[in-house]
Design a protein around this motif. Structure first.
Motif, short mmCIF file in Angstrom:
data_model
loop_
_atom_site.label_atom_id
_atom_site.label_comp_id
_atom_site.label_asym_id
_atom_site.label_seq_id
_atom_site.Cartn_x
_atom_site.Cartn_y
_atom_site.Cartn_z
N UNK A 44 0.80 -1.23 0.00
CA UNK A 44 0.00 0.00 0.00
C UNK A 44 0.83 1.28 0.00
N UNK A 45 2.09 1.19 0.43
CA UNK A 45 2.99 2.35 0.39
C UNK A 45 4.41 1.83 0.21
N UNK A 46 5.33 2.75 -0.02
CA UNK A 46 6.72 2.34 -0.22
C UNK A 46 7.34 1.76 1.03
N UNK A 47 6.72 2.01 2.19
CA UNK A 47 7.28 1.55 3.45
C UNK A 47 6.53 0.38 4.06
N UNK A 48 5.43 -0.02 3.48
CA UNK A 48 4.60 -1.06 4.08
C UNK A 48 4.21 -2.10 3.04
N UNK A 49 4.27 -3.36 3.43
CA UNK A 49 3.79 -4.44 2.58
C UNK A 49 3.23 -5.56 3.45
N UNK A 50 2.32 -6.33 2.88
CA UNK A 50 1.76 -7.45 3.60
C UNK A 50 1.53 -8.62 2.62
N UNK A 51 1.38 -9.82 3.17
CA UNK A 51 1.18 -11.02 2.36
C UNK A 51 0.32 -12.01 3.13
N UNK A 52 -0.43 -12.80 2.37
CA UNK A 52 -1.31 -13.81 2.94
C UNK A 52 -1.31 -15.02 2.01
N UNK A 53 -1.17 -16.21 2.56
CA UNK A 53 -1.12 -17.40 1.72
C UNK A 53 -1.71 -18.61 2.42
N UNK A 54 -2.23 -19.53 1.63
CA UNK A 54 -2.68 -20.83 2.13
C UNK A 54 -1.92 -21.91 1.35
N UNK A 55 -1.66 -23.03 1.99
CA UNK A 55 -0.86 -24.07 1.34
C UNK A 55 -1.29 -25.45 1.81
N UNK A 56 -0.98 -26.45 0.98
CA UNK A 56 -1.16 -27.85 1.34
C UNK A 56 -0.09 -28.67 0.64
N UNK A 57 0.58 -29.54 1.41
CA UNK A 57 1.60 -30.43 0.87
C UNK A 57 1.26 -31.86 1.28
N UNK A 58 1.00 -32.73 0.31
CA UNK A 58 0.71 -34.14 0.56
C UNK A 58 1.94 -34.97 0.21
N UNK A 59 2.44 -35.71 1.19
CA UNK A 59 3.63 -36.53 1.01
C UNK A 59 3.24 -38.01 0.89
N UNK A 60 3.79 -38.66 -0.10
CA UNK A 60 3.59 -40.10 -0.29
C UNK A 60 4.90 -40.81 0.01
N UNK A 61 4.82 -41.92 0.75
CA UNK A 61 6.00 -42.66 1.19
C UNK A 61 6.91 -41.76 2.02
N UNK A 62 6.32 -41.05 2.99
CA UNK A 62 7.09 -40.16 3.85
C UNK A 62 7.97 -40.98 4.79
N UNK A 63 9.14 -40.45 5.09
CA UNK A 63 10.11 -41.11 5.95
C UNK A 63 10.27 -40.30 7.22
N UNK A 64 9.85 -40.86 8.37
CA UNK A 64 9.89 -40.14 9.63
C UNK A 64 10.62 -40.96 10.69
N UNK A 65 11.09 -40.28 11.74
CA UNK A 65 11.85 -40.92 12.81
C UNK A 65 10.90 -41.37 13.91
N UNK A 66 11.04 -42.63 14.36
CA UNK A 66 10.18 -43.17 15.42
C UNK A 66 11.06 -43.74 16.52
N UNK A 67 10.49 -43.87 17.72
CA UNK A 67 11.22 -44.40 18.87
C UNK A 67 11.36 -45.91 18.77
N UNK A 68 12.48 -46.43 19.31
CA UNK A 68 12.74 -47.85 19.36
C UNK A 68 12.38 -48.37 20.76
N UNK A 69 12.40 -49.70 20.94
CA UNK A 69 12.14 -50.28 22.26
C UNK A 69 13.19 -49.86 23.27
N UNK A 70 14.41 -49.64 22.82
CA UNK A 70 15.48 -49.23 23.71
C UNK A 70 15.42 -47.72 23.94
N UNK A 71 15.39 -47.30 25.19
CA UNK A 71 15.23 -45.89 25.53
C UNK A 71 16.34 -45.06 24.92
N UNK A 72 15.97 -43.95 24.29
CA UNK A 72 16.93 -43.04 23.70
C UNK A 72 17.33 -43.40 22.29
#
Length: 209
Positions: A44-72
């Motif tokens: 709206x002015x040379x000194x001010x700006x704004x932005x707005x966005x919406x997003x969606x990301x669908x992952x197939x065969x995602x690889x995530x870290x999980x806990x094991x039976x051994x603590x830590x």
């Protein structure tokens, strides 16, 4: 930068096994992410700006870290499908020698397929009250360690040197081991709320920029 295996095997008086013998090397399925994002921005002015966005990301065969039976300990595991979606809004402005900025992210990170993982520390595991067992993840459960709200604030003063104040705030998130979001502490076998508290931190520092 040194890798984790390089840092963990760099002691002359405490040698380790050959790095290629310390980990399993399975064939990895190619992960695919499909992303859609729509946004608006304005100045709206040379000194001010704004932005707005919406997003969606669908992952197939995602690889995530999980806990094991051994603590830590833990390991990486395929989780089928996951989703991260949300809204981002931000604005920056400058008034005389002062600059201000804010950015807010509302994020919903969920599993999109069912899965079974270790749940030794989860009160809803299938051991019937023992310190072992598994838990069932169902589609729609929140992914641990991902805050749902993230706020970043910035303020600066154009002096010599330039002074800059930054603040980051994040909401709480589910803890690893509570992938089904159902853990309830009983004060005996199962402790902890199963989620972390929110936090905020700030940094005030001069800058040469």
């Amino acid at each position: 930068m040194p890798t984790a295996i390089e840092l963990g095997c760099a002691n002359l008086v405490n040698a380790c096994k050959l790095p290629n013998a310390t980990a399993w090397d399975p064939p990895l399925t190619q992960g695919v992410t499909r992303t859609i994002e729509v946004g608006l921005c304005a100045q709206p002015s040379s000194d001010t700006q704004w932005r707005l966005g919406v997003f969606r990301a669908d992952n197939r065969d995602d690889l995530l870290f999980v806990a094991d039976n051994q603590a830590g300990f833990g390991y990486f595991k395929y989780f089928g499908n996951t989703r991260r979606q949300g809204i981002e809004a931000g604005s920056t402005t400058r008034v005389d020698i002062f600059s201000l900025g804010a950015n807010l992210t509302l994020l919903d990170a969920t599993y999109q397929s069912n899965e079974t993982v270790n749940g030794a520390a989860n009160s809803t595991n299938d051991s019937g009250g023992g310190l072992e067992g598994n838990i069932q993840i169902t589609s729609g459960n929140k992914i641990p360690l991902v805050p749902r709200q993230l706020l970043k604030l910035n303020a600066g003063v154009a002096l010599t040197p330039y002074l800059d104040l930054n603040m980051i705030g994040a909401s709480g998130s589910f803890a690893r081991g509570n992938e089904n979001n159902a853990h309830q502490p009983d004060g005996n076998l199962y402790l902890g709320p199963g989620r972390s508290a929110g936090y905020a931190c700030s940094i005030w520092a001069p800058s040469t920029w």
